[in-house]
Write an enzyme that holds these catalytic residues in place. Structure first.
Site: not given
Length: 557
Positions: A202, A412-414
């Site tokens: 990540n 995957t991230e927001n």
């Protein structure tokens, strides 16, 4: 035509195709159209995420070893207000409750990470495998699947075993490649019959730059101009090795996918008609996402990184570039090691050219010869670095499409945080607006032909935010960290995101405009529950401290 000439012609054609593919993105065209009403394709995956160190707590329970973050957070002055994630959300004990929350929201997937030191307390398989740690993740994965929620598992979300940092220097040492591969291989062996989506790393940008260049994150080293590049070099090699391990040993029987999640803020030229600004903006993106994506897709670092760092190294009088070099064998080994690309995206910067003379000492940041700017009109509801600039998301996704041959993408991230003083307001209208605008720009990108398959809201819960401690909150659910039971309270954005999921997008203007109003109606009762719980907690604390109990006075009529 001779075979040699045919091969030469083929090579030239491939070269032309590669060059043209990276030049397809039109920097001079920034469409910022109105809101787009429409829905996502059938099967689009919705979910949320978190990570082991940020949410699990139980930092020294059931045989878990120390991570670099356990050690770093316990050093005074490293974390805001000296917070630690020793207990955090207590997700280690409360995962069943959290899965119930996910089920209610009808998530398709949940993204979490496996703590390396919870599985290998000393970082090394040969030393000890912690079966209690294995059981925790077994139980988590099984319950997710029982509730029709697909686990998306990250193998490394920054929590390197401390033993490996002390013995070998962590990611400064190439030996991490094999140690990480051993850890990943055990995860494939124990969990791969049920887990079909694996993320190796990540946001390796933060691990490299903030861990080994600025020292803001664990392990806190300040190896300016070299540390980040060396760490990244080993991380890329480790990613490739793990991908090949899965490909050769597990893929045929487990039928899963292995990708990587890269943080990718967008860089927009200050002046889209100025070639120097365009080049600076592309340099920003290449030094950020391209640093990792270009080797993984094309086999080597972006040419602009090699040029700039090489030139600045020569100006310093160094015999070789501070940017490490991949051998020809390593290039072919690394190239193509990505079944899907995870994109973590939060914000955008305006970029313009600025020359930094090499005599003042080089760093990753001065190597780029650029300045980051923000528009004061951009909303900044939370973290000081996070401005809401939705149109940058569409730009970024289209850049990935043209630069890397339209790979399969999972966001995957927001998400967006809130400032400390707003932390007890569960009516998070700014977060609802952020999700609405950013998800809509993702929908536009999908209509542009970008191959986006899923979206992960960041994050499910309020949690430990690294060097900012608990002062910033990204969660859909508010966590009362002052209460030892760490109760969860839904913010308005829970209902709002739930409606986006159930509608699979934005069906029509009338319906979408009602969502915010309805979601805000629900949060007032949550606010009252939280306030009542806070009062009771304060009263209990007073009693435990031996203070007299105070009852409210009612006037008799």
């Amino acid at each position: 035509m001779s075979l040699q000439r045919m091969l030469k012609l083929h090579y030239v054609l491939v070269l032309v195709l590669c060059v043209s593919a990276s030049e397809d993105f039109d920097w001079t065209k920034n469409e910022r159209g109105s809101f787009y009403y429409g829905t996502f394709p059938t099967g689009f995956s919705w979910g949320a995420g978190g990570s082991a160190y940020q949410t699990e707590g139980a930092w020294d329970k059931d045989g878990k070893g120390m991570s670099i973050w356990d050690v770093f957070a316990h050093k005074k002055g490293k974390i805001f207000l000296n917070d630690t994630a020793d207990h955090s959300c207590e997700g280690y004990y409360k995962f069943k409750d959290d899965i119930t929350l996910m089920k209610d929201m009808k998530f398709n997937h949940y993204r979490f990470s496996i703590s390396w030191p919870r599985i290998f307390p000393n970082g090394i398989k040969a030393d000890h495998i912690n079966e209690k740690g294995i059981k925790y993740y077994d139980d988590l994965i099984n319950m997710l699947l029982d509730n029709n929620i697909t686990p998306i598992v990250t193998l490394y979300h920054w929590d390197l075993p401390q033993v490996l940092q002390e013995k070998y220097g962590g990611w400064q040492n190439v030996s991490m490649v094999n140690y990480f591969n051993d850890f990943a291989n055990l995860c494939f062996e124990r969990f791969g019959d049920r887990v079909k989506y694996w993320i190796t790393f990540n946001n390796p940008w933060s691990s490299a730059v903030e861990g080994y260049e600025t020292g803001e994150h664990a392990p806190g080293l300040k190896l300016r101009g070299t540390g980040a590049y060396k760490a990244a070099h080993h991380i890329i090699k480790a990613h490739a090795k793990v991908w090949h391990t899965y490909d050769t040993q597990w893929r045929s029987k487990q039928k899963g996918l292995v990708g990587i999640s890269l943080l990718a803020d967008w860089g927009e030229p200050v002046d889209i008609t100025n070639q120097r600004d365009i080049e600076a903006a592309e340099r920003y993106v290449q030094f950020y996402m391209g640093w990792f994506a270009t080797p993984i897709f094309n086999g080597d670092y972006p040419q602009v990184m090699k040029d700039y760092i090489g030139r600045k190294s020569a100006q310093q009088g160094l015999g070789t570039s501070r940017l490490p070099v991949f051998s020809s064998q390593e290039k072919s080994y690394i190239k193509g090691t990505c079944d899907f690309l995870g994109i973590g995206h939060f914000t955008t910067r305006y970029i313009t050219q600025k020359n930094y003379p090499s005599g003042r000492g080089n760093s990753y940041f001065t190597d780029r010869d650029l300045v980051e700017l923000v528009d004061p009109r951009w909303p900044d509801p939370g973290s000081e670095w996070l401005y809401s600039v939705p149109w940058g998301f569409r730009r970024l996704l289209n850049f990935v499409k043209t630069q890397y041959g339209n790979p399969m993408i999972y966001v995957t991230e927001n998400g967006v945080s809130e400032k400390v003083q707003r932390c007890t307001d569960l009516c998070d209208d700014w977060r609802m607006q952020y999700f609405k605008d950013y998800i809509n720009e993702m929908l536009k990108a999908l209509k542009d032909g970008v191959n986006v398959k899923g979206y992960t809201a960041w994050s499910l819960l309020d949690k430990f935010e690294w060097d900012e401690g608990f002062s910033e909150r990204f969660g859909l659910f508010y966590v009362d960290f002052l209460n030892k039971n760490k109760p969860r309270y839904p913010k308005a954005s829970v209902q709002y995101y739930k409606r986006i999921i159930s509608s699979n997008g934005f069906p029509n203007q009338r319906e979408v405009e009602s969502w915010k109003r309805k979601a805000t109606e629900t949060c007032s009762s949550s606010n009252q529950l939280l306030a009542a719980a806070r009062r009771k907690s304060q009263q209990d604390n007073k009693e435990q401290a031996g203070m007299p109990k105070v009852w409210p006075v009612h006037d008799e009529v």
